[in-house]
Motif scaffolding. Structure first.
Motif, PDB file in Angstrom:
ATOM      1  N   PHE A 130       0.886  -1.162   0.000  1.00 49.59           N
ATOM      2  CA  PHE A 130       0.000   0.000   0.000  1.00 49.59           C
ATOM      3  C   PHE A 130       0.922   1.210   0.000  1.00 49.59           C
ATOM      4  O   PHE A 130       1.687   1.412   0.939  1.00 49.59           O
ATOM      5  CB  PHE A 130      -0.910   0.019   1.233  1.00 49.59           C
ATOM      6  CG  PHE A 130      -2.008  -0.989   1.172  1.00 49.59           C
ATOM      7  CD1 PHE A 130      -3.174  -0.730   0.466  1.00 49.59           C
ATOM      8  CD2 PHE A 130      -1.885  -2.204   1.814  1.00 49.59           C
ATOM      9  CE1 PHE A 130      -4.190  -1.660   0.401  1.00 49.59           C
ATOM     10  CE2 PHE A 130      -2.889  -3.142   1.762  1.00 49.59           C
ATOM     11  CZ  PHE A 130      -4.049  -2.871   1.048  1.00 49.59           C
ATOM     12  N   SER A 132       1.317   5.364  -0.628  1.00 48.48           N
ATOM     13  CA  SER A 132       0.714   6.680  -0.760  1.00 48.48           C
ATOM     14  C   SER A 132       1.742   7.583  -1.404  1.00 48.48           C
ATOM     15  O   SER A 132       2.882   7.657  -0.945  1.00 48.48           O
ATOM     16  CB  SER A 132       0.344   7.207   0.628  1.00 48.48           C
ATOM     17  OG  SER A 132       0.001   8.570   0.550  1.00 48.48           O
ATOM     18  N   GLY A 147      -5.917   3.701  -5.920  1.00 46.50           N
ATOM     19  CA  GLY A 147      -7.102   4.121  -5.180  1.00 46.50           C
ATOM     20  C   GLY A 147      -7.079   5.630  -5.073  1.00 46.50           C
ATOM     21  O   GLY A 147      -6.056   6.225  -4.723  1.00 46.50           O
ATOM     22  N   LEU A 148      -8.181   6.249  -5.400  1.00 44.66           N
ATOM     23  CA  LEU A 148      -8.278   7.708  -5.326  1.00 44.66           C
ATOM     24  C   LEU A 148      -8.977   8.090  -4.034  1.00 44.66           C
ATOM     25  O   LEU A 148     -10.056   7.586  -3.726  1.00 44.66           O
ATOM     26  CB  LEU A 148      -9.049   8.233  -6.535  1.00 44.66           C
ATOM     27  CG  LEU A 148      -8.455   7.837  -7.895  1.00 44.66           C
ATOM     28  CD1 LEU A 148      -9.384   8.246  -9.020  1.00 44.66           C
ATOM     29  CD2 LEU A 148      -7.091   8.449  -8.074  1.00 44.66           C
ATOM     30  N   VAL A 149      -8.352   8.988  -3.295  1.00 44.68           N
ATOM     31  CA  VAL A 149      -8.868   9.405  -1.993  1.00 44.68           C
ATOM     32  C   VAL A 149      -9.179  10.889  -2.066  1.00 44.68           C
ATOM     33  O   VAL A 149      -8.381  11.692  -2.548  1.00 44.68           O
ATOM     34  CB  VAL A 149      -7.835   9.130  -0.876  1.00 44.68           C
ATOM     35  CG1 VAL A 149      -8.353   9.606   0.462  1.00 44.68           C
ATOM     36  CG2 VAL A 149      -7.476   7.653  -0.837  1.00 44.68           C
ATOM     37  N   ARG A 150     -10.352  11.234  -1.576  1.00 41.31           N
ATOM     38  CA  ARG A 150     -10.751  12.645  -1.514  1.00 41.31           C
ATOM     39  C   ARG A 150     -11.392  12.888  -0.156  1.00 41.31           C
ATOM     40  O   ARG A 150     -12.327  12.188   0.222  1.00 41.31           O
ATOM     41  CB  ARG A 150     -11.732  12.970  -2.637  1.00 41.31           C
ATOM     42  CG  ARG A 150     -12.128  14.431  -2.645  1.00 41.31           C
ATOM     43  CD  ARG A 150     -13.079  14.712  -3.802  1.00 41.31           C
ATOM     44  NE  ARG A 150     -13.391  16.099  -3.831  1.00 41.31           N
ATOM     45  CZ  ARG A 150     -12.947  16.944  -4.747  1.00 41.31           C
ATOM     46  NH1 ARG A 150     -12.164  16.514  -5.709  1.00 41.31           N
ATOM     47  NH2 ARG A 150     -13.287  18.198  -4.701  1.00 41.31           N
ATOM     48  N   ARG A 153     -11.719   9.841   2.167  1.00 40.31           N
ATOM     49  CA  ARG A 153     -12.568   8.699   1.778  1.00 40.31           C
ATOM     50  C   ARG A 153     -12.136   8.157   0.431  1.00 40.31           C
ATOM     51  O   ARG A 153     -11.824   8.915  -0.491  1.00 40.31           O
ATOM     52  CB  ARG A 153     -14.032   9.131   1.700  1.00 40.31           C
ATOM     53  CG  ARG A 153     -14.561   9.604   3.058  1.00 40.31           C
ATOM     54  CD  ARG A 153     -16.018   9.871   3.010  1.00 40.31           C
ATOM     55  NE  ARG A 153     -16.697   8.597   2.783  1.00 40.31           N
ATOM     56  CZ  ARG A 153     -17.966   8.505   2.461  1.00 40.31           C
ATOM     57  NH1 ARG A 153     -18.704   9.569   2.312  1.00 40.31           N
ATOM     58  NH2 ARG A 153     -18.521   7.331   2.275  1.00 40.31           N
ATOM     59  N   MET A 154     -12.141   6.835   0.292  1.00 41.79           N
ATOM     60  CA  MET A 154     -11.824   6.194  -0.972  1.00 41.79           C
ATOM     61  C   MET A 154     -12.982   6.450  -1.932  1.00 41.79           C
ATOM     62  O   MET A 154     -14.124   6.109  -1.637  1.00 41.79           O
ATOM     63  CB  MET A 154     -11.631   4.690  -0.774  1.00 41.79           C
ATOM     64  CG  MET A 154     -11.269   3.942  -2.025  1.00 41.79           C
ATOM     65  SD  MET A 154      -9.565   4.169  -2.540  1.00 41.79           S
ATOM     66  CE  MET A 154      -8.715   3.308  -1.254  1.00 41.79           C
ATOM     67  N   ILE A 157     -11.272   3.012  -7.255  1.00 41.43           N
ATOM     68  CA  ILE A 157     -10.103   2.157  -7.447  1.00 41.43           C
ATOM     69  C   ILE A 157     -10.087   1.792  -8.924  1.00 41.43           C
ATOM     70  O   ILE A 157     -11.086   1.295  -9.457  1.00 41.43           O
ATOM     71  CB  ILE A 157     -10.158   0.889  -6.577  1.00 41.43           C
ATOM     72  CG1 ILE A 157     -10.190   1.261  -5.092  1.00 41.43           C
ATOM     73  CG2 ILE A 157      -8.968  -0.017  -6.887  1.00 41.43           C
ATOM     74  CD1 ILE A 157     -10.370   0.070  -4.166  1.00 41.43           C
TER      75      ILE A 157
END
Length: 174
Positions: A130, A132, A147-150, A153-154, A157
Motif C-alpha cells: 500500500f 501513498s 485508489g483515489l482518496v478525496r 474517503r476512498m 479504485i
C-alpha cells in the motif's frame, strides 16, 4: 461491534500480525541517540527475528547504501538519511505487507531509483504494497491499481490502464 480481523492470517494486534507488516510513516522520526544500526536491529528484533536481527540489519543497510552511516545517531541524519533508515526498518524482515506513506520523500534521484527497484522486487516476490504518493510517475512504475482518496474517503479504485485509456476518472461525490 463483532467479528475478527486477520492480517496475513494472524489475529490483528498479535505479534504475528505485527511481524507481517512493514510500515513507513510520511515523516519518520528516529530516537535521537539511537544509531542507524541500532534502530534497524531493534526493529528486526521487535518483528521476531531474534539472532538474525544483526545480519538482517547489516544486509538492508548495505542494500540502501546506509552502511557508512551505521554508527551515526538519529539526531545527526538528514531528511533523506532518516527516510532511508526508516525504510530499512520497515523492510528489514521482508514482511508480506508493506504500508508506505510517501516513501521517496526527501530522497535524491539515486536513492529514489534504489527504493523503486526495492519496491518492484518486493512486489515481484509477492508482497502486497500500500503506497501513498503524490508523484504520478512513481505510481505508474510501481502500482497495479490506484485508489483515489478525496477528503479522507476512498472514491475509486482503477487500474492504470483504465486511467490511461479513458484519460479521466469519473468520481461521484455524495
Amino acid at each position: 461491534s463483532s467479528g475478527r480481523a486477520l492480517i496475513c492470517g494472524e489475529p490483528a494486534g498479535s505479534a504475528g500480525a505485527r511481524a507481517a507488516i512493514g510500515y513507513l510513516p510520511e515523516n519518520p522520526s528516529l530516537p535521537s541517540r539511537c544509531t542507524v544500526r541500532e534502530f534497524v536491529e531493534l526493529t528486526a528484533r521487535m518483528s521476531g527475528h531474534g539472532r538474525a536481527s544483526r545480519e538482517l540489519a547489516a544486509m538492508w543497510l548495505e542494500r540502501l547504501d546506509l552502511a557508512s552511516l551505521a554508527s551515526r545517531p538519529g539526531a545527526k541524519l538528514s531528511k533523506g538519511q532518516t527516510q532511508l533508515t526508516a525504510l530499512a526498518a520497515a523492510v528489514v524482515g521482508s514482511p508480506p505487507l508493506l504500508i508506505l506513506d510517501e516513501p521517496m520523500s526527501g530522497l535524491d534521484p539515486v536513492a529514489r531509483k534504489r527504493v523503486r527497484d526495492l519496491l518492484i522486487e518486493a512486489r515481484e516476490s509477492g508482497a502486497t504494497i500500500f503506497l501513498s504518493s503524490h508523484v504520478l510517475s512513481d505510481m505508474e512504475l510501481l502500482c497495479d491499481r490506484v485508489g483515489l482518496v478525496r477528503g479522507g474517503r476512498m472514491v475509486g479504485i482503477h487500474t492504470l490502464d483504465h486511467i490511461r485509456e479513458t484519460g479521466t476518472v469519473e468520481v461521484e461525490l455524495g
